[in-house]
Design an enzyme around this catalytic site. Sequence first.
Site, PDB file in Angstrom:
ATOM      1  N   SER A 155       0.821  -1.219   0.000  1.00 52.49           N
ATOM      2  CA  SER A 155       0.000   0.000   0.000  1.00 52.49           C
ATOM      3  C   SER A 155       0.850   1.264   0.000  1.00 52.49           C
ATOM      4  CB  SER A 155      -0.943  -0.022   1.199  1.00 52.49           C
ATOM      5  OG  SER A 155      -1.761  -1.155   1.105  1.00 52.49           O
ATOM      6  N   ARG A 170       7.097   6.276  -4.392  1.00 52.25           N
ATOM      7  CA  ARG A 170       7.660   6.931  -3.209  1.00 52.25           C
ATOM      8  C   ARG A 170       7.230   6.184  -1.962  1.00 52.25           C
ATOM      9  NH1 ARG A 170       3.266   9.989  -4.559  1.00 52.25           N
ATOM     10  NH2 ARG A 170       1.763  10.393  -2.896  1.00 52.25           N
ATOM     11  N   ASP A 208      -4.117  -1.750  -1.436  1.00 53.20           N
ATOM     12  CA  ASP A 208      -5.179  -2.050  -0.465  1.00 53.20           C
ATOM     13  C   ASP A 208      -6.551  -1.563  -0.937  1.00 53.20           C
ATOM     14  OD1 ASP A 208      -4.544   0.650  -0.157  1.00 53.20           O
ATOM     15  OD2 ASP A 208      -4.670   0.629   2.017  1.00 53.20           O
TER      16      ASP A 208
END
Length: 499
Positions: A155, A170, A208
């Site tokens: 996630s 990132r 997720d």
Amino acid sequence: MAPRKPPSRKGSMADVPKDLLDQINRLEDLFIVPAEKLKEITNHFVKELEKGLTVEGGSIPMNVTWCMAFPDGYETGTYLALDMGGTNLRVCEITLLEEKGEFDIIQSKYRMPEELKTGTADELWNYVADCLQQFIEYHHEGEELGQMPLGFTFSYPATQEYIDHGILQRWTKGFDIDGVEGKDVVPPFEAALAERKLPIKLTALVNDTTGTMIASAYTDTEMKIGCIFGTGCNAAYMEDCGSIPKLAHMNLDPSLPMAINCEYGAFDNEHVVLPRTPYDIIIDKESPRPGQQAFEKMIAGLYLGEIFRLVLLDLHQNPDCKIFEGQDVSKLKKAYSLDAGFLSAIEEDPFENLSETLDLITHKLSLTPSKPELELIRRLAELIGTRAARLSACGVAAICKKKNWATCHVGADGSVFNKYPHFKIRGAQALKEILDWPAGKGKGRGDPVEILPAEDGSGVGAALIAALTLKRAVAGQTAGIKDPEALLKSPMAKFGVKE
């Protein structure tokens, strides 16, 4: 007899002095988002969703996930699911049963050591592999296992060229490991599994939000969107491949479905339409990534307490009003010292005299607000919480408008959705206003577009996406699967497919 309603705190502004009343009115002008503004935001949102699907792209990434079907409820087999969060790492073993939409689950949690978050990539993947090894040894000691398919819920913002590979864009959630951003996270993870000779085959890398949608659809055929309203915000939905210009070069059947992970916290980074206050502008400027995640910074749990803190500090320093006069506000000056739970507690205070709010402020901030100041504090919490819920509805409404869905269910997860008082009702009311539902609709249950608590997206959803990927490989639909032959040679290829 009908059940008695809980007592409601009516609140009174009768004893609030004019200087504070003027500030309350000013804050209401800043934070209340009327229906017409919600519609304007939603219409712009639709255009930005469409832009994200083009080759040129836009602020909203609209990541292709290569999850290309909803479950039909009859998937079977046993799967592992791995969920790497900010605090814990969770390993699940999920058995999809013969009965439609039924499953069994066993799971273990492992703490993510803080030092791993700023360590090396090797240390991270070795720790994750060690946890998987412990899980298998504990639950399957001495058993001969064929390779078990694994759905890995990752996630963190990542682009996927393949369903089982992803380029990390990132780190978030406190992670800052050198040499991982911009690289495929899968090969080093698979190397750590191979080193331990674990009977595991990574079958799908799952976000997720996409997992939330798929898990919810497993038990509810009306489910079309998955949402997260928590520390951050996001949504996923099924798009037709023919409506995704950036996939045109692959010549896929235009009617094929494709799950899109919107990552729409980045909506309106250009500041075209969102009604930002001076406090939102401060939050953005002082954040690690100014100019990014504009939408998220106005509605997500990470920022609600900080908006509240900035307003109170500004009021204290405002010569036009008197609040916390003569008191030490040093604790109020600490950035991000208040969270969304702090606002929740204020909104949940049932007492006319706001005694619980007084205790909360005294304990947390070492301040002793007067009764009129408590009324202002309560109203401010309501304004910030209501704005978040109403703006959140714009993203859901935009997906519905883009897809021309008059009715659907939305599976929602996250701490703000599950725990923040009135969030669901306020969101439902905003959807009613945006989508022009007839009178009587917009109270929650039974609405044309209904936002419901989601199933376990990072566990059951990840397992289901692994099952759907295997089913697709067996059927010869290999788009987005990097190594379909490896899946088909494995004894697990029979999983997820009815005999």
